[in-house]
Design a protein around this motif. Sequence first.
Motif, short mmCIF file in Angstrom:
data_model
loop_
_atom_site.label_atom_id
_atom_site.label_comp_id
_atom_site.label_asym_id
_atom_site.label_seq_id
_atom_site.Cartn_x
_atom_site.Cartn_y
_atom_site.Cartn_z
N ASN A 1 0.85 -1.19 0.00
CA ASN A 1 0.00 0.00 0.00
C ASN A 1 0.89 1.23 0.00
O ASN A 1 2.12 1.13 -0.06
CB ASN A 1 -0.96 -0.01 1.19
N ARG A 2 0.31 2.39 0.09
CA ARG A 2 1.08 3.62 -0.03
C ARG A 2 2.07 3.80 1.12
O ARG A 2 3.08 4.50 0.97
CB ARG A 2 0.14 4.82 -0.09
N ASN B 1 6.72 2.85 -1.99
CA ASN B 1 6.69 4.17 -2.62
C ASN B 1 6.02 4.14 -3.98
O ASN B 1 5.38 5.12 -4.39
CB ASN B 1 8.12 4.71 -2.76
N PHE C 1 2.24 5.02 -3.83
CA PHE C 1 1.83 6.16 -3.03
C PHE C 1 0.50 6.75 -3.50
O PHE C 1 -0.31 7.19 -2.70
CB PHE C 1 2.90 7.26 -3.04
N SER C 2 0.28 6.74 -4.80
CA SER C 2 -0.97 7.29 -5.32
C SER C 2 -1.96 6.21 -5.75
O SER C 2 -3.03 6.52 -6.25
CB SER C 2 -0.69 8.22 -6.52
N ILE D 1 -4.44 3.72 -4.52
CA ILE D 1 -5.17 3.41 -3.29
C ILE D 1 -6.48 2.69 -3.61
O ILE D 1 -6.90 2.61 -4.76
CB ILE D 1 -5.45 4.69 -2.47
#
Length: 768
Positions: A376-377, A381, A384-385, A387
């Motif tokens: 996951n975020r 890294n 990160f966007s 989700i």
Amino acid sequence: MIKKLFSLSILLAYSVVVYSQEFDSWKVYPSFSTVNSITIDGEIVYNATLGGIFSVNDDEVQSQITTMEGIYRSNPENIIIDKSNNKLIAGYIDGIIDVIDTETNEIQRLEDIFRVSRFTSKSINGFIIYDDQLYVATSFGIVVYDLKSLLVVDSYLKLGSFDIGTQVNEIDISNDSIFVATTQGVAFGSLNHNLVESSYWTNHTEDSGLPSNVIRDIKEFDGTIYVLIDGSIYNLVNGNWVLNNTFPNSGNTSIQRNSNSQTLGVATNTSITLIDIQDNVESLTPTMESSITTFKLDNDQIFVGTSNEGLITYTDINSDPTNTLPTGPYLNFFSKTLADDETLLATSTSAFPGSDPFNVIRGYYLYSDGIWKNFNRNTNNELFSFIIAYSLGMNDSSYYVGSWGYGIVKHNKSTDDITWYNRNNSNLLGLSSSPNYVVISGLDSDSQNNMWAVSYRSEFPLYVQMNGTDDWIPFQGLSGDDNYFNLFVDSYDQKWISLITNTNSGLGLLVVDTGNPEDPDDDNFVKLTSSQTNGNLPDEKINAIIQDKNEEVWIGTGRGIARFIFPELIVSGGPAERQSQWLISEDTAAVSRFLLRDVDVTAMAVNDANEKWIGSRNQGLWLLNEEGSRIEKRFTTENSSLISNNIESISINNQTGEVYISTDLGLVSYQDIPKIPVNEMDKLKVFPNPFQYSRHNQIVIEGLSNTTRIKILGVDGFVVNELSSQGGRISWDGYDYNGNRLGTGVYFVVAFEENGREKGIGKVVIVN
């Protein structure tokens, strides 16, 4: 019936081998990352989480208490330790209280609050122990238990002028005085009075100077009362309520008094402010990716519960923190699951996710050999966007994860390398009203390892990524204004796509033959509905689609199950080939001739015996026989270790036979008998060995080919029973043809493949 086979002299050379495996057993796979409540017993720190309770001693996990150990639910709201009686007390959202003996682990369940019929909401909002009594803050008042007898000794439902049954959010007791935070204001009383009488309570409301009547927390400290209102701290000074500027003016979530009564602490989502009796002020801001959910102060130590990092411990405010979290999935939320050999892939987002603080970290998990990998975020890294992971697919080389709004992740099985496809770097097109918002509601691969994807409410709702390429080829919608949603690719490479409205109502089923995947213009399709002449679907809300070992396609709907006997003729055939067959019960005395007719089916899976696992909305699990005419097993929270009757997904590890079941309360598994067959039969595994009727209820025979006949023989060569098997493992109850126990002795197990090419041999000692 007795049959004699052939001489067994060669078989007598086989020795008995003992194999141990727990069948019909359950496991739970909890996440302990979200801490709801903390209580301390000397050196031991107990943490109530969304996945159960874990204890910490000297920064090491000491124990875990889950539904498998007998607690009522996986997510206790509040816990408190009764040091005098060595009891850990846990309260739940519906009023149930578990009393756990910390020495014997025995659990006593208190249902007094749960059974109250006068009020609908009965949640346990807080505990405090004082003078050998347990005071319970509930949604309708205060209930008092005697800690020795565990019997209710008092209940305070009318707190002064407040309404009967006013919700109590928190309680504090000091010097024989009780202080209560409610949704109608603050109530004070002396424990030396009969507080059942409302006249002995003193009330403070907006009329008394409070800025609001909704009081979230309350603590007495050094002779002053502190309350939490709308994120701010107020205290009572000379009869007036004033804003306390020592603490942040907003964003406060809870108040705690130190166990030594020398310090008061107030927490926000990101920091803790401490004040001592000399009015010295200190502040602590933990370095973390999540937020503070709760905390406890014990002398110099500070224990911080987090939203997704477990427990953070400070030996004092200036020390370096220690993080303690049992191994497990990142969150206790599971939706879609897929089993690949001995690896489980899972997402954590339910359909149509709403506003949820966990959305930004609702990623995906990989579980193998007892190890969890979380993506996951916060952990990667590259994500990160990316989700709100929702849908799953896989081919030989990669896992695919579809997001609710953020495109597709391709996860390399060998290297864990991640490639993210979205509107900015691919042809993927999102919602018609918001093209950049790419909801991938369905993923599946075809026989050539091409990956297919459904983009919900898109102008181009179907895409394919050809094996070995990075491009996504778009396909125009074929079903008018209907929205594509779930996706299943059958063994003929046909795409079965559920259709829904914008409000998630069902509109039937679309079956597409895409022909050459690189040519979007050669598609043929048929749309199936509940019409008897065009699909005969039990319901037009299609929630699950599977294909069994006979190549039949089964669909699970909002009102039962149906199967298509000849799916290869769905598109090219006529009305007869497109008419689904509802499951007919072999029980002629059943109320309905259609098996599971009114069940809202949410998930299905096929095991290696070609039996069907069926999951439902709020009704638990069924295991059906191959034809779907008989219920072989039935599991609910009432008769098994299933943690919730609301089933999200079912996947089977064919290597072991383990059935993974994701629910709205987390993930569990059931150890089933069927497993993948062997290519060549030889020496069969037969266990338990010896088998004793007084201790065991089944004999497991393992190492079988796909379809076998099994003969059980005595040492005299007479056949005492015969079995048939699909898959690599079967169980036998140890009885003969007539349902009688066998005499003590050695029995031989001889398995023949139906085509006669393979033979397997084993033996078992039976003790009557």
